[in-house]
Design a protein around this motif. Structure first.
Motif, PDB file in Angstrom:
ATOM      1  N   GLY A 124      13.986  33.616-105.197  1.00  0.00           N
ATOM      2  CA  GLY A 124      13.631  34.965-105.624  1.00  0.00           C
ATOM      3  C   GLY A 124      12.334  35.444-104.984  1.00  0.00           C
ATOM      4  N   SER A 125      11.376  34.533-104.851  1.00  0.00           N
ATOM      5  CA  SER A 125      10.103  34.876-104.229  1.00  0.00           C
ATOM      6  C   SER A 125      10.298  35.226-102.759  1.00  0.00           C
ATOM      7  CB  SER A 125       9.115  33.706-104.359  1.00  0.00           C
ATOM      8  OG  SER A 125       8.863  33.414-105.710  1.00  0.00           O
ATOM      9  N   ARG A 126      11.191  34.506-102.123  1.00  0.00           N
ATOM     10  CA  ARG A 126      11.457  34.792-100.705  1.00  0.00           C
ATOM     11  C   ARG A 126      12.092  36.175-100.540  1.00  0.00           C
ATOM     12  NH1 ARG A 126      11.418  31.861 -96.211  1.00  0.00           N
ATOM     13  NH2 ARG A 126      12.601  32.683 -94.442  1.00  0.00           N
ATOM     14  N   ARG A 127      12.983  36.528-101.458  1.00  0.00           N
ATOM     15  CA  ARG A 127      13.614  37.855-101.378  1.00  0.00           C
ATOM     16  C   ARG A 127      12.561  38.959-101.529  1.00  0.00           C
ATOM     17  NH1 ARG A 127      17.928  35.521-104.475  1.00  0.00           N
ATOM     18  NH2 ARG A 127      17.048  36.448-106.378  1.00  0.00           N
ATOM     19  N   VAL A 128      11.627  38.742-102.440  1.00  0.00           N
ATOM     20  CA  VAL A 128      10.553  39.716-102.625  1.00  0.00           C
ATOM     21  C   VAL A 128       9.684  39.778-101.369  1.00  0.00           C
ATOM     22  CG1 VAL A 128       8.468  40.272-103.935  1.00  0.00           C
ATOM     23  CG2 VAL A 128      10.516  39.477-105.130  1.00  0.00           C
ATOM     24  N   ALA A 129       9.392  38.618-100.771  1.00  0.00           N
ATOM     25  CA  ALA A 129       8.587  38.580 -99.544  1.00  0.00           C
ATOM     26  C   ALA A 129       9.270  39.354 -98.422  1.00  0.00           C
ATOM     27  CB  ALA A 129       8.340  37.133 -99.122  1.00  0.00           C
ATOM     28  N   GLU A 130      10.584  39.160 -98.294  1.00  0.00           N
ATOM     29  CA  GLU A 130      11.341  39.884 -97.259  1.00  0.00           C
ATOM     30  C   GLU A 130      11.301  41.394 -97.531  1.00  0.00           C
ATOM     31  OE1 GLU A 130      15.096  38.037 -97.718  1.00  0.00           O
ATOM     32  OE2 GLU A 130      14.634  36.333 -96.390  1.00  0.00           O
ATOM     33  N   LYS A 131      11.392  41.754 -98.795  1.00  0.00           N
ATOM     34  CA  LYS A 131      11.349  43.166 -99.170  1.00  0.00           C
ATOM     35  C   LYS A 131       9.983  43.764 -98.835  1.00  0.00           C
ATOM     36  CE  LYS A 131      12.158  46.150-103.211  1.00  0.00           C
ATOM     37  NZ  LYS A 131      12.487  46.127-104.664  1.00  0.00           N
ATOM     38  N   MET A 132       8.912  43.023 -99.103  1.00  0.00           N
ATOM     39  CA  MET A 132       7.573  43.522 -98.810  1.00  0.00           C
ATOM     40  C   MET A 132       7.367  43.696 -97.312  1.00  0.00           C
ATOM     41  SD  MET A 132       4.922  41.831-101.559  1.00  0.00           S
ATOM     42  CE  MET A 132       5.129  40.137-100.997  1.00  0.00           C
ATOM     43  N   ILE A 133       7.868  42.745 -96.516  1.00  0.00           N
ATOM     44  CA  ILE A 133       7.713  42.851 -95.060  1.00  0.00           C
ATOM     45  C   ILE A 133       8.495  44.048 -94.520  1.00  0.00           C
ATOM     46  CG2 ILE A 133       8.357  41.750 -92.880  1.00  0.00           C
ATOM     47  CD1 ILE A 133       7.376  39.139 -93.956  1.00  0.00           C
ATOM     48  N   ARG A 134       9.728  44.243 -95.010  1.00  0.00           N
ATOM     49  CA  ARG A 134      10.510  45.409 -94.567  1.00  0.00           C
ATOM     50  C   ARG A 134       9.806  46.705 -94.941  1.00  0.00           C
ATOM     51  NH1 ARG A 134      14.911  42.466 -96.667  1.00  0.00           N
ATOM     52  NH2 ARG A 134      14.923  43.823 -98.514  1.00  0.00           N
ATOM     53  N   HIS A 135       9.294  46.727 -96.163  1.00  0.00           N
ATOM     54  CA  HIS A 135       8.609  47.924 -96.636  1.00  0.00           C
ATOM     55  C   HIS A 135       7.363  48.216 -95.799  1.00  0.00           C
ATOM     56  CE1 HIS A 135       7.096  50.880 -99.503  1.00  0.00           C
ATOM     57  NE2 HIS A 135       5.931  50.255 -99.479  1.00  0.00           N
ATOM     58  N   ALA A 136       6.557  47.188 -95.568  1.00  0.00           N
ATOM     59  CA  ALA A 136       5.317  47.379 -94.825  1.00  0.00           C
ATOM     60  C   ALA A 136       5.580  47.785 -93.378  1.00  0.00           C
ATOM     61  CB  ALA A 136       4.481  46.103 -94.866  1.00  0.00           C
TER      62      ALA A 136
END
Length: 300
Positions: A236-248
């Motif tokens: 779950g943490s990795r999914r959030v990390a991927e989401k943050m990178i895409r967003h940024a």
């Protein structure tokens, strides 16, 4: 040898009158002086550290590893203060954490630098923001920190022990992520410090918009954000990390005409570890993330 003794005695008199922490380290890396301020903030009395290797002493109260601390001995500041110290994280006697800057100067400047010259080094500790041992933290500093409008390192240091206690007692998992802006220096040089602070507040707001209400985000320094994820596994943490990178990656800093380049590293908490151990794992994961093309490392 007699001159060396006089030097240390004089430094001791001076060191105990200043508001910053002062340590004197010999050419062999042994602690020769430990002022009153350092005794207060670390909880280590002078007799506990004198004649011990500096790296052994530092490892007792810094989150950073010995490998990260060793290069500090080669850092030398200029007399006009044009070089800033290395930002580190110190563990306080109550198991909290606080940011500190540490910079070493040679006692007697010579043609060579640092320990190679066979000189003593004076380490100066300063607290750039947040709570200082023995001081009351003002409401403004507690709420805003060094960048106005965002939770800071001090708030993170309060939250981590609480979250670890919940994990240990109720088995409620959580993780700590760090998002680092790799091209921070380019943006800072282009925008200037005040405009960059305003930009960070905008990025902070956008990160808040993509995390859950139960999660927390804050500013770690001028290049890094921290995120505490509630009830988060490694996946779950990795999914959030991927989401943050895409967003940024979609954010363009208009005045600089530069897109954000970010990496994310972090760790899932373990019920049997101390706050400083957990923090060190998350920081280590961030350092690893910087080195790989994917830009994400989440430790289990």
């Amino acid at each position: 040898m007699k001159n060396q003794v006089v030097d240390v005695q004089l430094l001791r008199l001076i060191a105990d009158t200043v508001p910053c922490g002062v340590v004197v380290v010999s050419a062999a890396g042994i602690v020769e002086l430990w002022n009153r301020k350092l005794q207060q903030v670390t909880g280590l009395a002078e007799e506990e550290v004198i004649a011990k290797p500096w790296l052994d002493v530092a490892a007792e109260f810094f989150v950073e590893s010995r490998e990260q601390l060793a290069p500090l001995m080669a850092i030398e500041g200029s007399p006009d203060g044009s070089k800033s110290g290395r930002r580190l994280t110190m563990i306080t006697p109550d198991d909290g954490m606080t940011a500190v800057e540490l910079l070493f100067y040679p006692v007697a400047p010579g043609p060579e630098q640092g320990m190679i010259a066979g000189q003593r080094l004076v380490g100066i500790f300063s607290w750039p923001a947040g709570k200082r041992e023995g001081d009351e933290l003002s409401p403004e500093a507690a709420a805003d920190g060094p960048i106005t409008g965002m939770p800071n390192q001090y708030e993170l240091s309060l939250m981590m022990p609480q979250q670890l206690a919940l994990l240990s007692r109720y088995n409620i998992p959580f993780s700590l992520l760090f998002l680092e802006l790799k091209n921070y220096q380019v943006l800072l040089d282009s925008l200037g410090l005040e405009s960059w602070k305003a930009t960070l507040r905008v990025i902070y707001g956008s990160l808040q918009a993509i995390i859950r209400r139960a999660d927390f985000v804050g500013s770690y320094d001028h290049a890094t954000f921290w995120v505490l994820l509630a009830n988060a596994s490694q996946e779950g943490s990795r999914r959030v990390a991927e989401k943050m990178i895409r967003h940024a990656s979609r954010i363009t800093v208009e005045n600089a005409q530069v897109r954000l380049d970010v990496v994310v590293g972090g760790a899932v908490a373990r019920s049997d570890e101390a706050p400083q151990q957990f923090f060190a794992r998350a920081q280590s994961a961030l350092q690893q993330a910087v080195q790989i093309s994917e830009g994400i490392v989440i430790e289990e």
